[in-house]
Scaffold this active site. Structure first.
Site, PDB file in Angstrom:
ATOM      1  N   ASP A  53     -92.100   5.048  17.134  1.00 36.55           N
ATOM      2  CA  ASP A  53     -91.905   6.550  17.711  1.00 36.55           C
ATOM      3  C   ASP A  53     -90.627   7.070  17.114  1.00 36.55           C
ATOM      4  OD1 ASP A  53     -93.661   5.494  19.823  1.00 36.55           O
ATOM      5  OD2 ASP A  53     -92.215   6.009  21.664  1.00 36.55           O
ATOM      6  N   HIS A  92     -93.693  -1.209  14.419  1.00 36.50           N
ATOM      7  CA  HIS A  92     -95.100  -2.002  14.188  1.00 36.50           C
ATOM      8  C   HIS A  92     -95.797  -1.756  12.764  1.00 36.50           C
ATOM      9  CE1 HIS A  92     -95.666  -2.505  18.879  1.00 36.50           C
ATOM     10  NE2 HIS A  92     -94.391  -1.614  18.664  1.00 36.50           N
ATOM     11  N   SER A 123     -82.056   2.379  13.392  1.00 31.19           N
ATOM     12  CA  SER A 123     -82.634   3.479  13.616  1.00 31.19           C
ATOM     13  C   SER A 123     -83.478   4.007  12.570  1.00 31.19           C
ATOM     14  CB  SER A 123     -81.909   4.528  14.253  1.00 31.19           C
ATOM     15  OG  SER A 123     -80.737   4.879  13.403  1.00 31.19           O
TER      16      SER A 123
END
EC number: 4.1.1.65
Length: 301
Positions: free
Chosen positions: A117, A173, A260
């Protein structure tokens, strides 16, 4: 927390929206004042400071910050694998897992999916990176990868950057299926990867601690998967088994509080990024995507 607004495109609606930026007043002090810049440089190069930041986020008292954070940033807690009261600290919530069906994976062997995301920029050609400069010098792929031979393989290739905001799901992922090698760590500093910081200084990508994993795929060749750490010294955690075959969409690892950014590098003529991502990136707009959506298709002549 004070917030400054930043524009991005919501991929699901196609609309331009405003991202509320956490701690923008403090960041403004760090980047726009001489004292702030000096203090910021000292703190982010100090491993003890980074350890303290990470330790603080694991304190039990921080669990009381979770509910206000969820409310303020409209986080869909129904997607989380556990209820809010199960998280022992803010970091526990930060690295939360989602329910198995929360992020459907776009199917097709010829499709590469978004690994996390976040807000995405894509560069079909590394030459497109010319809009990013580091102290008036072009972005150095060799410095970023820490390996001249490896950099040569991707010098004429393509690049995707996923910036995860603090309110995002922070597990990352595999975007493709293939054999994933053991990660190689490049030690570095731990500057913040805050969007306002990146607008002033893209250099964090070549200075911060990062880990590089090569994924060998029949459809996409050798893809370099790079996690860039920030702020918290132990922010990058790998959960996969090196040297094994991995499925597209399988969990690779997670960022603890502070880490991040994910960067994907493709060799020449291996991927065609989706047109919407290319178009928005050319305008300098990030596109907010969910993990498992289409990033691009295998190149075919």
């Amino acid at each position: 927390m004070a917030a400054r607004e930043m524009l991005y495109v919501n991929r699901e609606t196609g609309k331009v929206e405003q991202e509320r930026i956490i701690c923008s007043s403090l960041v403004k002090f760090f980047i726009e004042t001489r004292i702030g810049r000096a203090l910021y440089s000292v703190l982010c190069k100090n491993s003890l400071f980074s350890r303290i930041v990470g330790w603080c986020q694991r304190l039990r008292v921080t669990r009381y910050f979770i509910k206000p954070f969820v409310t303020k940033y409209r986080i869909c807690i129904e997607e989380s694998a556990s209820p809010l009261h199960d998280y022992a600290s803010f970091n526990d919530f930060f690295v939360r897992k989602l329910k198995p069906d929360a992020r459907p994976i776009c199917q097709g062997e010829d499709i590469c999916v978004t690994p996390a995301d976040g807000a995405y920029l894509v560069f079909p050609s590394m030459a497109d990176l010319s809009l990013f400069t580091i102290k008036n010098k072009p972005f150095s792929l060799e410095s970023f990868l820490g390996d001249p031979q490896l950099a040569h393989q991707y010098a004429q290739g393509s690049m995707a950057i996923a910036r995860l905001a603090p309110f995002d799901y922070h597990r990352f992922h595999f975007p493709i299926a293939g054999i994933a090698e053991a990660p190689r760590r490049i030690n570095g500093h731990l500057f913040s990867i805050h969007p306002l910081m990146l607008k002033r200084n893209f250099e964090v990508f070549t200075e911060n601690k990062r880990e590089i994993t090569i994924i060998t795929s029949k459809e996409f060749g050798e893809v370099a998967y790079v996690e860039v750490g920030a702020l918290n010294v132990g922010s990058i955690h790998q959960t996969f088994s090196p040297g094994s075959y991995v499925k597209k969409g399988a969990e690779k690892g997670f960022f603890a509080f502070g880490g991040s950014t994910v960067v994907l590098l493709f060799q020449p003529q291996r991927i065609i990024f989706d047109a919407d991502l290319v178009g928005y990136s050319a305008q300098g707009l990030e596109t907010r995507c969910r993990m498992g959506q289409s990033l691009g298709k295998r190149f075919s002549s």
